[in-house]
Write an enzyme that holds these catalytic residues in place. Structure first.
Site, PDB file in Angstrom:
ATOM      1  N   GLY A   1      29.866  55.628  43.206  1.00 18.83           N
ATOM      2  CA  GLY A   1      30.504  56.184  42.002  1.00 18.83           C
ATOM      3  C   GLY A   1      29.595  56.150  40.792  1.00 18.83           C
ATOM      4  O   GLY A   1      29.492  57.132  40.051  1.00 18.83           O
TER       5      GLY A   1
ATOM      6  N   LYS B   1      32.442  70.038  49.200  1.00 19.20           N
ATOM      7  CA  LYS B   1      33.114  70.916  48.236  1.00 19.20           C
ATOM      8  C   LYS B   1      32.462  70.858  46.868  1.00 19.20           C
ATOM      9  O   LYS B   1      31.974  69.817  46.456  1.00 19.20           O
ATOM     10  CB  LYS B   1      34.560  70.460  48.089  1.00 19.20           C
ATOM     11  CG  LYS B   1      35.358  70.585  49.359  1.00 19.20           C
ATOM     12  CD  LYS B   1      36.772  70.143  49.113  1.00 19.20           C
ATOM     13  CE  LYS B   1      37.635  70.458  50.324  1.00 19.20           C
ATOM     14  NZ  LYS B   1      39.023  70.086  50.110  1.00 19.20           N
TER      15      LYS B   1
ATOM     16  N   ARG C   1      24.231  43.690  50.551  1.00 26.69           N
ATOM     17  CA  ARG C   1      24.400  43.514  49.097  1.00 26.69           C
ATOM     18  C   ARG C   1      23.947  42.137  48.640  1.00 26.69           C
ATOM     19  O   ARG C   1      23.398  42.001  47.540  1.00 26.69           O
ATOM     20  CB  ARG C   1      25.858  43.763  48.706  1.00 26.69           C
ATOM     21  CG  ARG C   1      26.183  45.242  48.789  1.00 26.69           C
ATOM     22  CD  ARG C   1      27.547  45.576  48.279  1.00 26.69           C
ATOM     23  NE  ARG C   1      27.643  47.028  48.209  1.00 26.69           N
ATOM     24  CZ  ARG C   1      28.764  47.710  48.102  1.00 26.69           C
ATOM     25  NH1 ARG C   1      29.911  47.065  48.030  1.00 26.69           N
ATOM     26  NH2 ARG C   1      28.743  49.018  48.043  1.00 26.69           N
TER      27      ARG C   1
ATOM     28  N   GLY D   1      27.886  58.983  47.851  1.00 29.39           N
ATOM     29  CA  GLY D   1      28.699  59.459  48.972  1.00 29.39           C
ATOM     30  C   GLY D   1      28.031  59.255  50.319  1.00 29.39           C
ATOM     31  O   GLY D   1      27.581  58.153  50.654  1.00 29.39           O
TER      32      GLY D   1
HETATM   33  P1  AMP Z   1      30.408  64.944  50.343  1.00 31.43           P
HETATM   34  O1  AMP Z   1      31.264  63.739  50.589  1.00 31.43           O
HETATM   35  O2  AMP Z   1      30.985  65.913  49.354  1.00 31.43           O
HETATM   36  O3  AMP Z   1      28.959  64.587  50.059  1.00 31.43           O
HETATM   37  O4  AMP Z   1      30.415  65.776  51.693  1.00 31.43           O
HETATM   38  C1  AMP Z   1      29.903  65.276  52.881  1.00 31.43           C
HETATM   39  C2  AMP Z   1      30.585  65.968  54.012  1.00 31.43           C
HETATM   40  O5  AMP Z   1      30.355  67.350  53.941  1.00 31.43           O
HETATM   41  C3  AMP Z   1      30.085  65.516  55.346  1.00 31.43           C
HETATM   42  O6  AMP Z   1      31.132  64.893  56.026  1.00 31.43           O
HETATM   43  C4  AMP Z   1      29.676  66.805  56.048  1.00 31.43           C
HETATM   44  O7  AMP Z   1      30.086  66.869  57.400  1.00 31.43           O
HETATM   45  C5  AMP Z   1      30.410  67.855  55.265  1.00 31.43           C
HETATM   46  N1  AMP Z   1      29.760  69.156  55.338  1.00 31.43           N
HETATM   47  C6  AMP Z   1      28.526  69.472  54.961  1.00 31.43           C
HETATM   48  N2  AMP Z   1      28.261  70.764  55.230  1.00 31.43           N
HETATM   49  C7  AMP Z   1      29.360  71.291  55.798  1.00 31.43           C
HETATM   50  C8  AMP Z   1      29.715  72.580  56.303  1.00 31.43           C
HETATM   51  N3  AMP Z   1      28.848  73.586  56.242  1.00 31.43           N
HETATM   52  N4  AMP Z   1      30.946  72.744  56.802  1.00 31.43           N
HETATM   53  C9  AMP Z   1      31.812  71.711  56.844  1.00 31.43           C
HETATM   54  N5  AMP Z   1      31.544  70.477  56.391  1.00 31.43           N
HETATM   55  C10 AMP Z   1      30.327  70.266  55.888  1.00 31.43           C
END
Ligand code: AMP
Length: 397
Positions: free
Chosen positions: A378, A198, A37, A355
């Protein structure tokens, strides 16, 4: 012409220049453990110093919750900045009042100082007008180089910009130009790749992108929620069954907006969420009831390559699978390499962030090859949600 005020619009020679930087760096045993940074904001600081500005650098560090706390002092950050710039960086024990003024008064043209942590004062996060006035007393012009804090209307990120001539620093400018180029006025066709765990955390991102982009690729765990909403049995896969209605509405809305949504047609399926778990690649219609889809399959990746190959702009947020555990990183790595190659050939503008995306691209070894990778978690996501960021609004031209 830029839609944002940049430091080209400011006369900084001989002026006190208040720079809101993002120097919220990781610390270990009282020292800066990663200088990324600091390094990223150095070009802005150097330019202001070269132009004869008296540069006052400010930032928050950690979460001291409005109280002075030696664990969160900016002093080691000032030292690390001195090393990065190769010059003396003075340090003021407070970010307002006599302690700050005394140090700023000693600055000559082209000199630089760092003020103590802005968040030692609770008024900073409250955007308190009295605190804004105290900050404004210290400087003649204001430069914001902290895009990562631009989604917060704090005294140093928003309030102060109303009191002094304001502009975006070079790092903020690069971020704004990359994001505008990808979302506000992109070269079409434009695709967004949205993956991750999710949909509940990304409903607003998906809703906004579906209105803006030509192709929306949905991957990762969140794709399972959409597949389930379309009547596919996803077995034991990560899936938000209670959001089936929401997912269906989202798909209908995308169709209405003329956005092509791409979901996986096959998946890499395992019985346990573990590195090197036994796995097989199956069509989406053939997922066993005790199976978990942990990555997109080869057919899906081939379809995505073909579709993204037609696009001129790609925006990427989130992995296509559980990329932290081998071999379920394969689809993310493969598609990221493909996008990086097209970018290197000058065929595509690629912007990524938010993320786990930076970690996923680093894992794929392609971070330097994307057109722009944002480290502002964020703020990047709020931009994708279509929100007006307060710290950006105040530097719009
Ligand atoms: P996010 O923080 O919402 O971007 O999610 C990232 C996380 O989603 C990572 O830790 C991945 O391991 C998880 N992820 C991605 N695809 C899958 C999947 N098919 N099943 C379980 N976890 C997943």
């Amino acid at each position: 012409m830029s839609a944002f005020k940049t430091i080209d619009s400011l006369d900084v020679a001989g002026k006190r220049v208040f720079v809101r930087a993002d120097l919220n760096v990781p610390m270990k045993d009282g020292a800066v453990s990663n200088t990324t940074r600091i390094d990223r904001t150095v070009p802005t600081l150097k330019e202001l110093m070269d132009k004869g500005g008296r540069v006052i650098v400010t930032s928050h560090l950690g979460r001291p919750k409005g109280k002075r706390n030696p664990d969160f002092t900016m002093k080691p950050v000032a030292e690390a900045l001195g090393k990065a710039l190769g010059c003396e960086v003075k340090f003021a024990e407070d970010c307002v009042g006599d302690a700050a003024k005394a140090v700023i008064d000693t600055l000559g043209d082209g000199d630089i100082c760092v003020l103590e942590n802005l968040r030692f004062h609770a008024e900073e996060e409250k955007n308190d007008p009295g605190f804004v006035a105290q900050l404004a007393e210290l400087a003649d012009v204001y430069v914001n180089d902290a895009f990562s804090s631009a989604h917060r209307a704090h005294a140093s990120t928003e309030g102060l910009a109303h009191k002094l001539p304001a502009a975006a620093g070079r790092l903020m400018q690069a971020e704004l130009e990359a994001l505008s180029g990808a979302l506000e006025n992109p070269t079409r066709p434009v695709a967004a790749v949205v993956g991750g765990a999710k949909i509940s955390t990304k409903l607003e991102v998906l809703g906004h992108l579906a209105q803006k982009v030509d192709v929306l690729v949905i991957g990762g765990g969140m794709a399972n929620t959409f597949l389930n909403a379309k009547g596919v049995d996803v077995g034991k896969s990560l899936c938000e069954h209670d959001l089936a209605d929401t997912a269906r509405k989202m798909l209908a809305m995308a169709e209405e907006a003329g956005c092509t949504v791409m979901l996986p047609v096959d998946g890499v399926v395992a019985k346990e969420f573990a590195a090197n778990a036994a796995n097989e690649t199956l069509d989406i219609a053939a997922i066993p009831e005790d199976g978990m889809i942990l990555d997109a399959g080869r057919k899906t990746v081939a379809q995505l390559r073909a579709k993204l190959g037609e696009c001129k702009t790609v925006l990427w947020n989130g992995p296509l699978g559980a990329f932290e555990i081998a071999p379920f990183d394969a689809a993310t790595v493969d598609l990221a390499k493909y996008v990086a190659d097209l970018t290197k050939q000058g065929k595509m503008l690629s912007v990524a962030g938010g993320g786990d995306t930076v970690a996923a691209l680093q894992h794929a070894g392609v971070e330097p090859d994307f057109s722009y990778v944002s480290t502002a978690g964020g703020a990047f996501l709020e931009w994708l949600e279509g929100k007006q960021l307060p710290g950006v609004a105040v530097v719009r031209a």
